[in-house]
Design an enzyme around this catalytic site. Structure first.
Site, PDB file in Angstrom:
ATOM      1  N   LEU A  49       0.869  -1.173   0.000  1.00 63.26           N
ATOM      2  CA  LEU A  49       0.000   0.000   0.000  1.00 63.26           C
ATOM      3  C   LEU A  49       0.900   1.215   0.000  1.00 63.26           C
ATOM      4  O   LEU A  49       1.925   1.239   0.696  1.00 63.26           O
ATOM      5  CB  LEU A  49      -0.889   0.021   1.247  1.00 63.26           C
ATOM      6  N   ASP A  50       0.534   2.230  -0.751  1.00 65.13           N
ATOM      7  CA  ASP A  50       1.324   3.456  -0.741  1.00 65.13           C
ATOM      8  C   ASP A  50       1.333   4.055   0.660  1.00 65.13           C
ATOM      9  O   ASP A  50       0.422   3.817   1.462  1.00 65.13           O
ATOM     10  CB  ASP A  50       0.751   4.464  -1.730  1.00 65.13           C
ATOM     11  N   ALA A  51       2.340   4.861   0.943  1.00 64.69           N
ATOM     12  CA  ALA A  51       2.466   5.454   2.273  1.00 64.69           C
ATOM     13  C   ALA A  51       1.241   6.290   2.640  1.00 64.69           C
ATOM     14  O   ALA A  51       0.843   6.341   3.812  1.00 64.69           O
ATOM     15  CB  ALA A  51       3.725   6.312   2.347  1.00 64.69           C
TER      16      ALA A  51
END
Length: 229
Positions: A49-51
């Site tokens: 998951l992106d930050a």
């Protein structure tokens, strides 16, 4: 009952905003890393998951399972709740379902619907809060994908005029007919080991070699329409 996956461990984590899907902090980065939240050794993220995204992230010490869950040939459905700028229309949701061009390539058929207000109202606010504009309302949609291109949900919603402000992954499907792995019961930053039943489903996934069929809009209709978030 003994663990069917002896010698390996799988965790379900509710990844908070601002955390990279890796255990090492990048030099000079403003983002945190998984080691700030999980102290279990020798587990690694199965997917990412992106930050600036939140939600369900699987961590496992089983390399075969990590590979299977990230192999695009198998196309596991992943469901997201997205808070978007503007009120989603039926036309925009249809565009998301049929596919939109991002980075020069049409996205695969997806599943999209408005998110019930009682569900979105129950979500805790994000820390830090999302940006809002007084003159533009926000709304929530649920979007299910079976491909994982870079920042795909955000690119898709932007393509139909609904910029994503907050993004939460809620479930990951393993196989047709099996209950999905779910974020339910985990607050931001919390994790738990996979249950015996979940471990058994994961082992059945590894023993299956069937590649998931690519769903079309017509086949989606025959199978009963959109899933619930």
């Amino acid at each position: 009952m003994s663990n069917p996956n002896r010698g390996s461990q799988t965790l379900l984590l509710n990844k908070p905003y601002g955390v990279l899907s890796q255990f090492t902090r990048e030099q000079g980065s403003r983002w945190g890393c998984l080691a700030d939240w999980v102290s279990v050794p020798e587990v690694y993220a199965a997917g990412r998951l992106d930050a600036d995204s939140e939600g369900l992230l699987l961590l496992t010490s089983n390399g075969r399972l990590q590979q299977r869950l990230t192999d695009p040939r198998f196309g596991h459905w992943r469901t997201y709740w997205a808070q978007v700028e503007g009120e989603a229309t039926a036309s925009q949701l249809t565009q998301l379902e049929q596919g939109v061009p991002i980075q020069g390539k049409l996205t695969l058929p997806a599943r999209a619907q408005p998110l019930a207000s009682q569900l979105s109202d129950a979500l805790p606010p994000r820390d830090p809060p999302i940006r809002t504009r007084a003159t533009i309302p926000t709304s929530w949609i649920t979007l299910s994908l079976r491909e994982g291109r870079n920042r795909q949900v955000r690119r898709m919603t932007a393509a139909v005029g609904l910029p994503t402000l907050r993004l939460i992954r809620t479930t990951i499907d393993l196989m047709d007919g099996e209950a999905p792995l779910s974020l339910e019961g985990l607050s931001a930053g919390e994790w738990r080991p996979a249950s015996t039943a979940e471990e058994q489903r994961l082992m059945r996934l590894l023993s299956s070699r069937r590649v998931q069929q690519r769903e079309t809009p017509s086949s989606r209709g025959r199978r009963g329409g959109r899933p619930r978030g």
